[in-house]
Design a protein around this motif. Structure first.
Motif, short mmCIF file in Angstrom:
data_model
loop_
_atom_site.label_atom_id
_atom_site.label_comp_id
_atom_site.label_asym_id
_atom_site.label_seq_id
_atom_site.Cartn_x
_atom_site.Cartn_y
_atom_site.Cartn_z
N THR B 177 0.84 -1.21 0.00
CA THR B 177 0.00 0.00 0.00
C THR B 177 0.87 1.25 0.00
OG1 THR B 177 -1.61 -1.29 1.29
CG2 THR B 177 -1.99 1.09 1.12
N GLU B 178 1.94 1.22 0.77
CA GLU B 178 2.85 2.38 0.79
C GLU B 178 3.53 2.59 -0.56
OE1 GLU B 178 5.27 1.55 4.18
OE2 GLU B 178 3.89 2.55 5.56
N HIS B 179 3.81 1.49 -1.24
CA HIS B 179 4.38 1.58 -2.59
C HIS B 179 3.40 2.30 -3.53
CE1 HIS B 179 6.22 0.32 -6.37
NE2 HIS B 179 5.06 -0.23 -6.72
N LEU B 180 2.12 1.96 -3.40
CA LEU B 180 1.09 2.59 -4.23
C LEU B 180 0.91 4.06 -3.86
CD1 LEU B 180 -1.40 -0.41 -4.12
CD2 LEU B 180 -0.20 0.40 -6.16
N LEU B 181 0.94 4.36 -2.56
CA LEU B 181 0.83 5.75 -2.10
C LEU B 181 1.98 6.58 -2.67
CD1 LEU B 181 -0.17 5.09 1.63
CD2 LEU B 181 -1.60 6.30 -0.07
N ALA B 182 3.18 6.00 -2.63
CA ALA B 182 4.35 6.72 -3.13
C ALA B 182 4.25 6.99 -4.62
CB ALA B 182 5.61 5.91 -2.82
N ALA B 183 3.50 6.11 -5.33
CA ALA B 183 3.33 6.30 -6.78
C ALA B 183 2.20 7.28 -7.07
CB ALA B 183 3.05 4.95 -7.44
N GLY B 184 1.59 7.83 -6.02
CA GLY B 184 0.57 8.86 -6.23
C GLY B 184 -0.87 8.39 -6.09
N HIS B 185 -1.08 7.08 -5.87
CA HIS B 185 -2.45 6.58 -5.70
C HIS B 185 -3.05 7.08 -4.39
CE1 HIS B 185 -2.35 3.77 -9.13
NE2 HIS B 185 -1.07 3.60 -8.82
N ARG B 186 -4.35 7.40 -4.42
CA ARG B 186 -5.03 7.85 -3.20
C ARG B 186 -6.24 7.00 -2.86
NH1 ARG B 186 -1.05 9.24 -2.15
NH2 ARG B 186 -0.15 11.21 -1.49
N ARG B 187 -6.95 6.51 -3.89
CA ARG B 187 -8.08 5.60 -3.64
C ARG B 187 -7.58 4.18 -3.88
NH1 ARG B 187 -12.19 6.93 -0.65
NH2 ARG B 187 -13.84 5.93 -1.87
N ILE B 188 -7.17 3.55 -2.79
CA ILE B 188 -6.58 2.21 -2.86
C ILE B 188 -7.48 1.23 -2.12
CG2 ILE B 188 -4.55 0.82 -2.28
CD1 ILE B 188 -2.95 3.50 -2.15
N ALA B 189 -8.06 0.29 -2.85
CA ALA B 189 -8.99 -0.67 -2.24
C ALA B 189 -8.28 -1.96 -1.88
CB ALA B 189 -10.15 -0.94 -3.20
N ARG B 209 -3.56 0.17 7.98
CA ARG B 209 -2.54 0.91 8.69
C ARG B 209 -1.84 1.90 7.75
NH1 ARG B 209 0.14 -3.57 11.45
NH2 ARG B 209 1.68 -3.59 9.78
N ALA B 210 -1.54 1.46 6.54
CA ALA B 210 -0.87 2.35 5.59
C ALA B 210 -1.77 3.52 5.20
CB ALA B 210 -0.44 1.57 4.35
N LEU B 211 -3.06 3.21 4.96
CA LEU B 211 -3.99 4.30 4.62
C LEU B 211 -4.09 5.29 5.78
CD1 LEU B 211 -7.08 2.79 2.72
CD2 LEU B 211 -4.95 3.72 1.81
N LEU B 216 -5.81 8.70 5.14
CA LEU B 216 -6.89 8.36 4.21
C LEU B 216 -7.92 7.46 4.87
CD1 LEU B 216 -4.62 7.65 1.10
CD2 LEU B 216 -6.08 9.67 1.48
N ASP B 217 -9.17 7.61 4.46
CA ASP B 217 -10.30 6.86 5.03
C ASP B 217 -10.52 5.56 4.26
OD1 ASP B 217 -12.64 5.96 6.12
OD2 ASP B 217 -13.85 7.69 5.55
N PRO B 218 -10.49 4.41 4.95
CA PRO B 218 -10.66 3.13 4.23
C PRO B 218 -12.13 2.77 3.97
CG PRO B 218 -10.25 2.72 6.54
CD PRO B 218 -10.21 4.22 6.38
N ALA B 248 -6.24 1.66 -7.52
CA ALA B 248 -5.32 0.58 -7.16
C ALA B 248 -6.04 -0.45 -6.28
CB ALA B 248 -4.10 1.14 -6.42
N LEU B 249 -5.64 -1.72 -6.45
CA LEU B 249 -6.23 -2.82 -5.69
C LEU B 249 -5.11 -3.61 -5.01
CD1 LEU B 249 -8.65 -4.10 -8.50
CD2 LEU B 249 -9.31 -2.76 -6.48
N VAL B 250 -5.16 -3.66 -3.69
CA VAL B 250 -4.24 -4.50 -2.93
C VAL B 250 -4.97 -5.81 -2.63
CG1 VAL B 250 -2.99 -4.74 -0.73
CG2 VAL B 250 -3.05 -2.53 -1.91
N CYS B 251 -4.38 -6.94 -3.00
CA CYS B 251 -5.07 -8.22 -2.83
C CYS B 251 -4.33 -9.12 -1.82
CB CYS B 251 -5.17 -8.95 -4.17
SG CYS B 251 -6.04 -7.98 -5.42
N ALA B 252 -5.11 -9.92 -1.11
CA ALA B 252 -4.57 -10.78 -0.06
C ALA B 252 -3.90 -12.03 -0.59
CB ALA B 252 -5.68 -11.16 0.92
N SER B 253 -4.00 -12.28 -1.91
CA SER B 253 -3.35 -13.46 -2.49
C SER B 253 -3.13 -13.22 -3.98
CB SER B 253 -4.22 -14.71 -2.32
OG SER B 253 -5.31 -14.69 -3.21
N ASP B 254 -2.25 -14.01 -4.57
CA ASP B 254 -2.03 -13.91 -6.02
C ASP B 254 -3.24 -14.41 -6.80
OD1 ASP B 254 0.44 -12.78 -5.66
OD2 ASP B 254 1.59 -14.52 -6.37
#
Lengths: 337, 337
Positions: B177-189, B209-211, B216-218, B248-254
């Motif tokens: 999530t922090e990697h996505l935030l650093a790339a400029g993403h703000r709405r990360i599900a 925690r990262a949001l 940011l509000d989850p 952006a979408l953070v997923c719990a598994s591949d």
């Protein structure tokens, strides 16, 4: 020669009683480790054959089946063994057996592992994978009358030398090539392993047979390379550079196919501006990676193969002639070809 | 209560001699199966605790480590266990142990398998995977003083209740999530599993925690679904339809990520004509599929985890306090995010 050696010969050379030899082979826990080691060395040296029928008469079967597991590879083709292992564990459990895992880097170390396992755990039988030409492991087990089955046929010996289950690899590459021929491809190349391996040569033969059936010449259309993604990529690049008329690549594994796809899908390859749109690629083993990336691949019925292995081993343990089985693969057609 | 039960109590209730109880537990091959079964039932009924220190004093360790293997799953996430198993086999061999595989469909069946294994093969220890809340298996082994280590932390009990090795899942999703935030993403599900599982809740917590760290509000940005490619696809479609601002979408598994990618890469999705170009996706486990398709994913150090498990179990077997270990994961950045 070996069949004239008796337990008395072993006892005499090892300098122990016949009972000690018997104990060392059958109830090693009552024998001192050094004594057992010496007896086993003499057994090996003289080529003494344990009487398998007599072993069978013993009541206390261990209900253990031993199988080798290798270090994790590139993660693509390794999944074939893993799926086989999951299937075998299930089939074995259904028959009241459990699996005992061991590791070994080559045939001689695997034979040393057999001796160690037989002394320490008395497995009722072995399941061997990765059979190859002049397989020292199967010879060793056969000489001692120990029950085993191989997933993979005997490549240098008569087909009925021991029980085995295999999947018809050449039928798989033949089906992949015929699928490409039916789609209109005429220059179909093959990327496989260096000649000399039973499995690799068999897969190349299926491709060659399909081309011959269509009256096409395979000359210049085959590459031999170690298995790996980068190897498949290099071989594909080499083939497509050497012969711009090639429109399809049949690969001996999904790892090779994955590398070939990197080339086939390159947006602007030097050898042909439009190449990436028309190079069809097929793999072998239908791994999770093939499914994920849309790779047409040859599927091996691994769960069924594992169940058949357990079935044949069960017959061997019961003293029923086990025979052998060549299972047909199937082509899973996806976007890549 | 249980610690007051003696071997004499077991013998009296089972109607056998103390020696028979001892034999049934330690040298089952010399006891009739029905007798052993009755003794084991009484041992279980009375909660008799085998004296582990006394067991340790025995010379004849089996040098066997037992571990459960499950049926093959969808082939994507199953590779995590397989890589762990390959690593564990190697580490065990290095320490002079071999692995014994068993199957079990749930905790109670696994406990039954423990009893069966202890009676038949006397494994020196167990390696348990897939720990979960109120894990009946670890309680059972702890009550009997049997040595084991888990790959996976205790989720309902104090951290030092038994030896374990785990990978810090929440640190992994936090890093993604922090990697996505650093790339400029703000709405990360986040796409994860139904709440209530230790592993799943932990992975969701890292994203949250990262949001929170970024202010940011989850709310509304999380979906719960069973694990699977089609499930990930449905959840991604649902999220992107409900909130067109998600990038952006953070997923719990591949597996979930693979399904999400199908949606994120759809050429013309109904909810947004350009969506396929800008939805970043991350997975978890760095499976071979992630590597093959360019999926950014959280890598678990499985070979190291297996080596540490064997190390802790070795300490437990030697009577040294084993402790526990939380290993850090690492984010492998590829094309998908």
């Amino acid at each position: 020669m070996a069949d004239k050696v008796t337990i008395a010969d072993v006892a005499r050379v090892a300098g122990v009683s016949r009972q000690t030899v018997s104990n060392a082979l059958n109830t090693p826990e009552v024998v001192r480790p050094e004594t057992r080691q010496r007896v086993l060395e003499v057994v090996e040296e003289l080529g003494y054959r344990v009487n398998f029928a007599a072993r069978q008469m013993r009541t206390g079967r261990s209900k253990l089946i031993a199988i080798r597991i290798d270090p994790a590879g590139d993660g693509v083709n390794g999944s074939v063994f893993d799926r086989f292992l999951h299937g075998l564990t299930e089939s074995a459990a259904g028959a009241g057996y459990r699996l005992l895992l061991y590791t070994a880097a080559d045939d001689q170390k695997e034979i040393a592992a057999f001796q160690d396992l037989l002394g320490a755990y008395e497995p009722d039988g072995f399941v061997l994978t990765s059979t190859h030409h002049k397989d020292a492991r199967t010879s060793w087990l056969l000489e001692r009358g120990l029950p085993f089955v191989t997933f993979g046929r005997p490549w240098s010996e008569p087909a009925d030398v021991h029980p085995w289950v295999d999947v018809d690899g050449s039928a798989g590459t033949e089906a992949a090539t015929e699928h490409l021929l039916a789609a209109g491809h005429r220059r179909i190349a093959f990327i496989g392993w260096p000649s000399g391996s039973g499995v690799g040569d068999d897969r190349r033969e299926g491709w060659r047979r399909a081309l011959a059936g269509a009256g096409l010449d395979p000359a210049g259309l085959s590459r031999e390379t170690p298995d790996g993604i980068a190897d498949g990529e290099a071989a594909a690049r080499d083939l497509l550079t050497a012969d711009p008329d090639i429109t399809a690549l049949v690969c001996a594994s999904d790892s090779l196919a994955l590398g070939a796809l990197h080339v086939a899908r390159s947006p602007n390859p030097a050898w042909h501006a439009e190449a990436y749109r028309r190079i069809a690629v097929t793999g072998f083993d239908d791994t999770p990676v093939a499914k994920a990336i849309g790779l047409t691949s040859v599927h091996q019925p691994l769960t069924d193969a594992a169940a058949r292995c357990m079935d044949l081993l069960g017959r061997a343990l019961d003293g029923t002639p086990p025979g052998n089985l060549l299972l047909p693969p199937s082509l899973v057609v996806r976007q890549s070809a």
